[in-house]
Design a protein around this motif. Structure first.
Motif, PDB file in Angstrom:
ATOM      1  N   VAL A  63       0.875  -1.178   0.000  1.00 28.12           N
ATOM      2  CA  VAL A  63       0.000   0.000   0.000  1.00 28.12           C
ATOM      3  C   VAL A  63       0.904   1.217   0.000  1.00 28.12           C
ATOM      4  N   ARG A  64       0.676   2.111  -0.930  1.00 27.32           N
ATOM      5  CA  ARG A  64       1.359   3.404  -0.976  1.00 27.32           C
ATOM      6  C   ARG A  64       0.286   4.468  -0.780  1.00 27.32           C
TER       7      ARG A  64
ATOM      8  N   PHE B 129      -7.280  16.017  -2.921  1.00 26.82           N
ATOM      9  CA  PHE B 129      -7.579  14.619  -2.615  1.00 26.82           C
ATOM     10  C   PHE B 129      -6.308  13.930  -2.142  1.00 26.82           C
ATOM     11  N   ALA B 130      -6.448  13.067  -1.139  1.00 32.27           N
ATOM     12  CA  ALA B 130      -5.367  12.164  -0.771  1.00 32.27           C
ATOM     13  C   ALA B 130      -5.480  10.956  -1.695  1.00 32.27           C
ATOM     14  N   HIS B 131      -4.340  10.436  -2.125  1.00 22.63           N
ATOM     15  CA  HIS B 131      -4.322   9.340  -3.092  1.00 22.63           C
ATOM     16  C   HIS B 131      -3.496   8.182  -2.551  1.00 22.63           C
ATOM     17  N   GLY B 132      -3.965   6.987  -2.806  1.00 25.23           N
ATOM     18  CA  GLY B 132      -3.208   5.799  -2.450  1.00 25.23           C
ATOM     19  C   GLY B 132      -3.637   4.625  -3.303  1.00 25.23           C
ATOM     20  N   PHE B 133      -2.825   3.587  -3.266  1.00 24.57           N
ATOM     21  CA  PHE B 133      -3.192   2.377  -3.993  1.00 24.57           C
ATOM     22  C   PHE B 133      -2.613   1.162  -3.300  1.00 24.57           C
ATOM     23  N   GLN B 134      -3.233   0.020  -3.597  1.00 30.11           N
ATOM     24  CA  GLN B 134      -2.730  -1.265  -3.125  1.00 30.11           C
ATOM     25  C   GLN B 134      -2.479  -2.132  -4.352  1.00 30.11           C
TER      26      GLN B 134
ATOM     27  N   GLY C 239      -0.925  -9.269   5.637  1.00 36.45           N
ATOM     28  CA  GLY C 239       0.389  -9.196   4.994  1.00 36.45           C
ATOM     29  C   GLY C 239       0.622  -7.931   4.195  1.00 36.45           C
ATOM     30  N   VAL C 240      -0.069  -6.846   4.545  1.00 37.16           N
ATOM     31  CA  VAL C 240       0.102  -5.569   3.854  1.00 37.16           C
ATOM     32  C   VAL C 240       1.520  -5.046   4.096  1.00 37.16           C
ATOM     33  N   ILE C 241       2.132  -4.512   3.052  1.00 32.15           N
ATOM     34  CA  ILE C 241       3.498  -3.992   3.122  1.00 32.15           C
ATOM     35  C   ILE C 241       3.428  -2.468   3.046  1.00 32.15           C
ATOM     36  N   LEU C 242       3.996  -1.795   4.069  1.00 32.08           N
ATOM     37  CA  LEU C 242       3.982  -0.332   4.147  1.00 32.08           C
ATOM     38  C   LEU C 242       5.400   0.196   4.330  1.00 32.08           C
TER      39      LEU C 242
END
Length: 186
Positions: free
Chosen positions: A60-61, A117-122, A161-164
């Motif tokens: 996730v970024r 807007f805040a932006h992110g993706f997985q 198992g999310v990677i941050l």
């Protein structure tokens, strides 16, 4: 013409762009950006920086944004792979403040995320993501919101198992995050 169609999402300022893709026996060809076509579709035509990221499945970024005067609009493309892409409205006075839209992006689709807007993706699989931004990156103006803030209730497809990054692990919640003014509101 690179733009096949545009679709305004649940927050109308966020736009899903379907690109014209020309497949043949060699693979495919697509124009990712042509200023005149984007402008005639009501999309931005001026970008200051192009970014490329590679993310492994589960990464996730985000949720990232920059504050004024370096606020960024982003045109996000998946070159290879698939992501769940999210835009969160952080504009004070907006009827959509605190709401988000999410869409699965894959090659042939792009998402316009405007300033405010805040932006992110997985990454749903190993993914190369390209994005054009309207203003240059400025570390001094960079902000973030916690990706899994319960107040936002984003339904991320991968929960285990999310990677941050270390930086993203320290983001404040939505309530504490710096916000923007909404056009026409004071």
């Amino acid at each position: 013409m690179p733009v096949k169609s545009v679709e305004r999402l649940g927050i109308p300022d966020v736009v899903l762009v379907r690109l014209e893709v020309f497949p043949d026996n060699r693979g495919f060809f697509a124009e990712l950006f042509k200023g005149s076509d984007f402008a005639s579709s009501g999309l931005p035509a001026g970008f200051a920086q192009v970014n490329l990221s590679y993310s492994r499945r589960g990464v996730v970024r985000g949720l990232h944004y920059q504050v004024e005067p370096m606020e960024q609009g982003k045109l996000v493309y998946v070159v290879k792979g698939r992501v769940y892409d999210v835009a969160v409205d952080i504009r004070i006075g907006s009827p959509w403040l605190g709401r988000h839209v999410g869409v699965v992006l894959e090659p042939g689709l792009a998402l316009w995320v405007p300033p405010g807007f805040a932006h992110g993706f997985q990454a749903l699989e190993d993914t190369l993501l390209l994005y054009l931004v309207t203003k240059e990156y400025s570390p001094r103006h960079e902000r973030c919101i916690k990706w899994d803030d319960p107040e936002l209730a984003i339904d991320w497809p991968i929960r285990e198992g999310v990677i941050l990054s270390e930086k993203d692990k320290k983001c404040p919640g939505f309530r504490e995050a710096e916000k923007f003014g909404f056009p026409g509101k004071s």
